[in-house]
Design a protein around this motif. Structure first.
Motif, short mmCIF file in Angstrom:
data_model
loop_
_atom_site.label_atom_id
_atom_site.label_comp_id
_atom_site.label_asym_id
_atom_site.label_seq_id
_atom_site.Cartn_x
_atom_site.Cartn_y
_atom_site.Cartn_z
N ILE A 17 0.84 -1.20 0.00
CA ILE A 17 0.00 0.00 0.00
C ILE A 17 0.87 1.25 0.00
O ILE A 17 0.65 2.18 -0.78
N VAL A 18 1.88 1.27 0.85
CA VAL A 18 2.78 2.43 0.91
C VAL A 18 3.52 2.61 -0.40
O VAL A 18 3.63 3.72 -0.92
N GLU A 19 4.00 1.50 -0.98
CA GLU A 19 4.70 1.58 -2.27
C GLU A 19 3.77 2.09 -3.38
O GLU A 19 4.16 2.90 -4.22
N ALA A 20 2.53 1.62 -3.36
CA ALA A 20 1.57 2.05 -4.39
C ALA A 20 1.25 3.54 -4.21
O ALA A 20 1.14 4.28 -5.20
N ALA A 21 1.10 3.98 -2.97
CA ALA A 21 0.83 5.40 -2.72
C ALA A 21 2.02 6.24 -3.18
O ALA A 21 1.84 7.30 -3.79
N ARG A 22 3.22 5.77 -2.93
CA ARG A 22 4.42 6.50 -3.36
C ARG A 22 4.45 6.60 -4.88
O ARG A 22 4.75 7.65 -5.44
N ALA A 23 4.13 5.51 -5.55
CA ALA A 23 4.11 5.51 -7.01
C ALA A 23 3.04 6.47 -7.53
O ALA A 23 3.28 7.21 -8.50
N GLU A 24 1.87 6.48 -6.91
CA GLU A 24 0.81 7.41 -7.31
C GLU A 24 1.25 8.86 -7.12
O GLU A 24 0.98 9.71 -7.95
N LEU A 25 1.92 9.13 -6.01
CA LEU A 25 2.42 10.48 -5.76
C LEU A 25 3.46 10.88 -6.80
O LEU A 25 3.49 12.02 -7.26
N SER A 26 4.31 9.94 -7.18
CA SER A 26 5.32 10.23 -8.21
C SER A 26 4.67 10.57 -9.53
O SER A 26 5.09 11.50 -10.22
N GLU A 27 3.64 9.82 -9.89
CA GLU A 27 2.94 10.07 -11.15
C GLU A 27 2.23 11.42 -11.16
O GLU A 27 2.10 12.04 -12.20
N HIS A 38 -8.72 4.69 -3.82
CA HIS A 38 -9.19 3.48 -4.51
C HIS A 38 -8.14 3.02 -5.53
O HIS A 38 -7.95 1.82 -5.73
N ARG A 39 -7.43 3.97 -6.16
CA ARG A 39 -6.36 3.60 -7.11
C ARG A 39 -5.18 2.99 -6.37
O ARG A 39 -4.53 2.06 -6.86
N VAL A 40 -4.88 3.52 -5.18
CA VAL A 40 -3.79 2.96 -4.37
C VAL A 40 -4.12 1.53 -3.99
O VAL A 40 -3.28 0.63 -4.13
N ALA A 41 -5.34 1.30 -3.53
CA ALA A 41 -5.75 -0.06 -3.13
C ALA A 41 -5.64 -1.01 -4.32
O ALA A 41 -5.09 -2.12 -4.19
N LYS A 42 -6.13 -0.59 -5.47
CA LYS A 42 -6.08 -1.44 -6.66
C LYS A 42 -4.64 -1.74 -7.06
O LYS A 42 -4.29 -2.89 -7.33
N ALA A 43 -3.78 -0.71 -7.07
CA ALA A 43 -2.38 -0.90 -7.45
C ALA A 43 -1.65 -1.81 -6.45
O ALA A 43 -0.75 -2.55 -6.83
#
Length: 185
Positions: A17-27, A38-43
């Protein structure tokens, strides 16, 4: 229950979850306000319920992303010094710091001031210590000028907070290069 060990799958879910949130923030270039849970959870490959069990609010998740970024930044000091000259290690670390600063800007914008102050006050010494280690090693090797300490460099890095987001990719690395050049012995 307090003191109870987390199951390995729960720990793995939290990390994803933390890695996905970090990736979303980078994007989104650090725009924490645009972080869609919801995108973080899915990723991360988890349901929204799992995400909310670990992080009841967006603030909780963003605070954990900040802590994870700081952990990674601090952990890079020793390997960088093992692989590079002290000045080169410092330059590479500062490049990594630019990415950390982008995430930090987004987190700061999304977390309420009292929560941010609590988070920052409990963690900032680690950043200072990491930078001091790099500077000390560089001075000992004769690569970094004497009389400059971590507080000086952090004040200089404060210029990053004034860089408009639209100019970040161009200006932030240039500011860091000027700082590194100014630190040369």
């Amino acid at each position: 229950m307090p003191g109870r060990e987390r199951r390995s799958d729960a720990v793995a879910n939290r990390v994803r979850i933390v890695e996905a949130a970090r990736a979303e923030l980078s994007e989104s270039n650090g725009a924490a306000g645009e972080l869609k849970l919801h995108r973080v959870a899915k990723a991360a490959g988890v349901g929204q319920g799992t995400l909310y069990r670990h992080f009841p609010t967006r603030e909780h998740l963003l605070a954990e992303v900040y802590r994870a970024e700081l952990d990674q930044l601090v952990a890079t000091v020793v390997p960088l010094l093992a692989e590079h000259s002290p000045l080169d290690a410092l330059a590479r670390w500062l490049d990594r710091l630019v990415e950390y600063a982008r995430v930090k800007r987004g987190v700061m914008a999304a977390i309420e001031v009292p929560a941010w102050q609590d988070l920052y006050s409990g963690q900032h010494h680690r950043l200072d210590e990491a930078l001091a280690t790099l500077l000390d090693r560089g001075r000992t090797a004769g690569e970094i000028r004497a009389g400059v300490d971590a507080a000086d460099v952090i004040l200089l890095l404060g210029a990053l907070s004034r860089v408009p987001e639209a100019e970040w990719d161009e200006r932030a690395p240039r500011i860091v290069a000027v700082i590194v050049d100014g630190l040369r012995a």
